[in-house]
Design a protein around this motif. Structure first.
Motif, PDB file in Angstrom:
ATOM      1  N   ARG A   1       0.817  -1.218   0.000  1.00 47.83           N
ATOM      2  CA  ARG A   1       0.000   0.000   0.000  1.00 47.83           C
ATOM      3  C   ARG A   1       0.849   1.267   0.000  1.00 47.83           C
ATOM      4  O   ARG A   1       0.393   2.324   0.426  1.00 47.83           O
ATOM      5  N   GLN A   2       2.069   1.197  -0.486  1.00 48.10           N
ATOM      6  CA  GLN A   2       2.977   2.340  -0.384  1.00 48.10           C
ATOM      7  C   GLN A   2       3.903   2.409  -1.587  1.00 48.10           C
ATOM      8  O   GLN A   2       4.365   1.395  -2.107  1.00 48.10           O
ATOM      9  N   VAL A   3       4.170   3.646  -2.032  1.00 51.92           N
ATOM     10  CA  VAL A   3       5.230   3.947  -2.992  1.00 51.92           C
ATOM     11  C   VAL A   3       6.187   4.893  -2.278  1.00 51.92           C
ATOM     12  O   VAL A   3       5.738   5.879  -1.671  1.00 51.92           O
ATOM     13  N   TYR A   4       7.484   4.631  -2.336  1.00 44.77           N
ATOM     14  CA  TYR A   4       8.420   5.492  -1.619  1.00 44.77           C
ATOM     15  C   TYR A   4       9.765   5.497  -2.328  1.00 44.77           C
ATOM     16  O   TYR A   4      10.059   4.625  -3.154  1.00 44.77           O
ATOM     17  N   ALA A   5      10.575   6.502  -2.020  1.00 46.11           N
ATOM     18  CA  ALA A   5      11.885   6.667  -2.659  1.00 46.11           C
ATOM     19  C   ALA A   5      12.945   6.880  -1.602  1.00 46.11           C
ATOM     20  O   ALA A   5      12.675   7.414  -0.518  1.00 46.11           O
ATOM     21  N   ASP A   6      14.163   6.436  -1.933  1.00 51.34           N
ATOM     22  CA  ASP A   6      15.309   6.789  -1.084  1.00 51.34           C
ATOM     23  C   ASP A   6      16.428   7.311  -1.973  1.00 51.34           C
ATOM     24  O   ASP A   6      16.361   7.275  -3.203  1.00 51.34           O
ATOM     25  N   GLN A   7      17.441   7.830  -1.345  1.00 54.49           N
ATOM     26  CA  GLN A   7      18.622   8.348  -2.030  1.00 54.49           C
ATOM     27  C   GLN A   7      19.777   8.324  -1.038  1.00 54.49           C
ATOM     28  O   GLN A   7      19.545   8.277   0.171  1.00 54.49           O
ATOM     29  N   PRO A   8      21.015   8.236  -1.527  1.00 54.88           N
ATOM     30  CA  PRO A   8      21.445   8.334  -2.920  1.00 54.88           C
ATOM     31  C   PRO A   8      21.154   7.055  -3.696  1.00 54.88           C
ATOM     32  O   PRO A   8      20.954   5.991  -3.109  1.00 54.88           O
ATOM     33  N   VAL A   9      21.172   7.166  -5.013  1.00 59.30           N
ATOM     34  CA  VAL A   9      20.854   6.022  -5.859  1.00 59.30           C
ATOM     35  C   VAL A   9      21.894   4.920  -5.716  1.00 59.30           C
ATOM     36  O   VAL A   9      21.601   3.741  -5.958  1.00 59.30           O
ATOM     37  N   ASP A  10      23.110   5.269  -5.298  1.00 62.37           N
ATOM     38  CA  ASP A  10      24.166   4.273  -5.157  1.00 62.37           C
ATOM     39  C   ASP A  10      24.406   3.889  -3.700  1.00 62.37           C
ATOM     40  O   ASP A  10      25.476   3.392  -3.347  1.00 62.37           O
ATOM     41  N   GLY A  11      23.403   4.088  -2.833  1.00 59.78           N
ATOM     42  CA  GLY A  11      23.535   3.674  -1.444  1.00 59.78           C
ATOM     43  C   GLY A  11      23.635   2.163  -1.323  1.00 59.78           C
ATOM     44  O   GLY A  11      23.007   1.416  -2.076  1.00 59.78           O
ATOM     45  N   LYS A  12      24.400   1.681  -0.346  1.00 54.94           N
ATOM     46  CA  LYS A  12      24.639   0.246  -0.195  1.00 54.94           C
ATOM     47  C   LYS A  12      23.393  -0.495   0.272  1.00 54.94           C
ATOM     48  O   LYS A  12      23.186  -1.661  -0.077  1.00 54.94           O
ATOM     49  N   HIS A  13      22.558   0.181   1.076  1.00 56.37           N
ATOM     50  CA  HIS A  13      21.344  -0.431   1.596  1.00 56.37           C
ATOM     51  C   HIS A  13      20.172   0.524   1.400  1.00 56.37           C
ATOM     52  O   HIS A  13      20.358   1.716   1.130  1.00 56.37           O
ATOM     53  N   ARG A  14      18.975   0.014   1.575  1.00 58.73           N
ATOM     54  CA  ARG A  14      17.792   0.878   1.586  1.00 58.73           C
ATOM     55  C   ARG A  14      17.833   1.714   2.859  1.00 58.73           C
ATOM     56  O   ARG A  14      18.144   1.207   3.942  1.00 58.73           O
ATOM     57  N   VAL A  15      17.502   3.007   2.743  1.00 56.79           N
ATOM     58  CA  VAL A  15      17.588   3.911   3.892  1.00 56.79           C
ATOM     59  C   VAL A  15      16.254   4.634   4.080  1.00 56.79           C
ATOM     60  O   VAL A  15      15.275   4.368   3.389  1.00 56.79           O
ATOM     61  N   THR A  16      16.233   5.567   5.030  1.00 58.26           N
ATOM     62  CA  THR A  16      15.021   6.318   5.347  1.00 58.26           C
ATOM     63  C   THR A  16      14.440   6.961   4.090  1.00 58.26           C
ATOM     64  O   THR A  16      15.170   7.576   3.310  1.00 58.26           O
ATOM     65  N   PRO A  17      13.123   6.853   3.882  1.00 57.41           N
ATOM     66  CA  PRO A  17      12.542   7.379   2.638  1.00 57.41           C
ATOM     67  C   PRO A  17      12.803   8.868   2.435  1.00 57.41           C
ATOM     68  O   PRO A  17      12.741   9.664   3.368  1.00 57.41           O
ATOM     69  N   PHE A  18      13.118   9.208   1.191  1.00 59.16           N
ATOM     70  CA  PHE A  18      13.234  10.604   0.765  1.00 59.16           C
ATOM     71  C   PHE A  18      11.836  11.221   0.659  1.00 59.16           C
ATOM     72  O   PHE A  18      11.622  12.375   0.996  1.00 59.16           O
ATOM     73  N   TRP A  19      10.887  10.424   0.156  1.00 56.65           N
ATOM     74  CA  TRP A  19       9.466  10.762   0.198  1.00 56.65           C
ATOM     75  C   TRP A  19       8.664   9.465   0.212  1.00 56.65           C
ATOM     76  O   TRP A  19       9.188   8.385  -0.076  1.00 56.65           O
ATOM     77  N   SER A  20       7.383   9.584   0.594  1.00 60.94           N
ATOM     78  CA  SER A  20       6.544   8.397   0.709  1.00 60.94           C
ATOM     79  C   SER A  20       5.098   8.758   0.409  1.00 60.94           C
ATOM     80  O   SER A  20       4.637   9.860   0.730  1.00 60.94           O
ATOM     81  N   TYR A  21       4.384   7.816  -0.206  1.00 60.55           N
ATOM     82  CA  TYR A  21       2.962   8.006  -0.490  1.00 60.55           C
ATOM     83  C   TYR A  21       2.236   6.703  -0.170  1.00 60.55           C
ATOM     84  O   TYR A  21       2.622   5.632  -0.650  1.00 60.55           O
TER      85      TYR A  21
END
Length: 415
Positions: free
Chosen positions: A75-95
């Motif tokens: 139930r969610q679309v979200y983004a993180d950054q930087p694009v070359d980060g080693k792991h998924r991190v805190t969302p840059f934005w979320s919907y």
């Protein structure tokens, strides 16, 4: 014992307030809702990571504009950054939306379009996470439940495609017997095709601005090419000697099944198929594309059927180049100007489809994970490649725990 009149009124009022409070809580938890958390920092710059494996992720990413990674949940679309980060991190934005679930997500440029089970399309501006527009879509067809990486949701979104036509980007949404075309810039619906449930569909779009689909409403299945700007049929075509039922697989696509330059057509259960180039008018036979071990880049076909990697002309079959030094390999992804192959030793080799020249080669491994896996779904865009790692003895019937190699099964690499 009987309570005094005043006490009874107080108790009754307290009970009413308690019920009202409980109802309010239930409404807040269960009522339809939308939560948008926009970006609080500037749009990140384009990254230039060194060639090799960047990191591992629990879910499948979409690479946006060389700057962000977009993911989904149920139930969610979200983004993180930087694009070359080693792991998924805190969302840059979320919907988030509730109680609808996600059917598919498509990205084009900096627009991220999400399709929801309640028949709503929501477009987000990837630079900020803000809602750009909303629109009603055709009744979604039944979508198989995705595995926990959501690779099918973001790398092969059901019934969502983009075409370039009349100077605009057109979003095509297919449902149960219905096709809609929208202006991707503002969500305005441009056209609608409404037929009997289940008898039409969209397999993708072509590089010349057409919607590629099948029509089974009257008689044997027929391949249709519709003008993406108007929805009008330009060409109806059946390949010579084809069975009544067809399986259409777009190839040579700009992204996903959008902007494709060819297709492969087979019968149910065939698994092989004949290759064709698509453009204005009827498709043109491309024998070099026959079989499932050949991929298209422009008008060049890269294949592995002979035990070596070859580049051929799609129109004539003439051999343009040959690589016999790679050993047994498998093509796992193609993007414009790059074909990505995986060796038996789990090295990722990226070639230039025009010349066969090697653009990069490295081991698809990180840390002490090892190479005891087989590739699942894969995705390539903008020089990045992501691939699911599946256990060597896994089957399609296995649950996710038995199917994937580990908790973070997706490797992301820069090629």
């Amino acid at each position: 014992m009987r309570l005094p009149e005043g006490r009874r009124i107080v108790v009754a009022l307290a009970a009413v307030l308690a019920v009202a409070a409980a109802a309010a809580v239930v409404h807040r938890v269960l009522a339809p809702a939308e939560v948008s958390t926009t970006a609080r920092s500037a749009y990140p710059p384009v990254a230039t990571p060194p060639v090799g494996v960047i990191g591992r992720l629990p879910v499948a990413p979409l690479v946006i504009d060389g700057r962000l990674r977009v993911y989904v949940g149920s139930r969610q679309v979200y983004a993180d950054q930087p694009v070359d980060g080693k792991h998924r991190v805190t969302p840059f934005w979320s919907y988030r939306r509730w109680p609808a679930t996600l059917d598919g997500v498509l990205a084009d440029g900096t627009t991220v379009v999400s399709s929801w089970s309640d028949g709503v399309l929501v477009a987000l501006d990837a630079r900020t996470g803000r809602v750009a527009w909303r629109a009603d879509r055709p009744e979604p067809a039944e979508v198989p439940k995705p595995r926990r990486t959501y690779a099918s949701t973001v790398w092969d979104p059901a019934g969502l495609h983009v075409a370039r036509a009349d100077g605009r980007a057109v979003l095509v949404a297919a449902g149960a017997g219905q096709l809609d075309g929208y202006d991707l810039a503002d969500g305005r619906r441009l056209w609608r095709v409404d037929r009997e449930r289940g008898c039409i569909g969209a397999a993708g779009t072509t590089a010349t601005g057409e919607v590629l689909g099948l029509d089974a409403c009257d008689g044997p299945e027929t391949v249709e090419f519709r003008d993406a700007a108007t929805g009008a049929v330009r060409t109806r075509w059946r390949p010579p000697g084809s069975p009544d039922e067809l399986v259409v697989t777009p190839v040579g696509c700009r992204s996903g099944h959008s902007g494709c330059r060819g297709l492969r057509i087979s019968g149910p259960g065939d698994g092989m198929g004949r290759g064709w180039l698509v453009g204005p008018g009827e498709p043109v036979a491309a024998p070099a594309l026959d079989g499932a071990d050949a991929e298209l880049d422009g008008e060049r076909v890269v294949g592995t059927s002979t035990g070596v990697v070859t580049g051929r002309s799609a129109r004539t079959g003439e051999e343009l180049w040959r690589r016999a030094d790679l050993g047994p390999v498998r093509i796992i992804a193609v993007e414009p100007g790059r074909v990505h192959l995986l060796t038996e030793q789990r090295d990722l080799v990226t070639l230039d489809p025009a010349t066969g020249a090697e653009r990069s080669r490295f081991a698809m491994n990180i840390g002490h994970d090892g190479v005891g896996w087989v590739p699942g779904r894969a995705y390539a865009a903008g020089g990045y490649l992501a691939v699911e790692r599946v256990r060597e003895r896994a089957t399609a019937d296995d649950d996710d725990q038995a199917y994937f190699l580990m908790a973070e099964p997706v490797l992301l690499a820069a090629t």
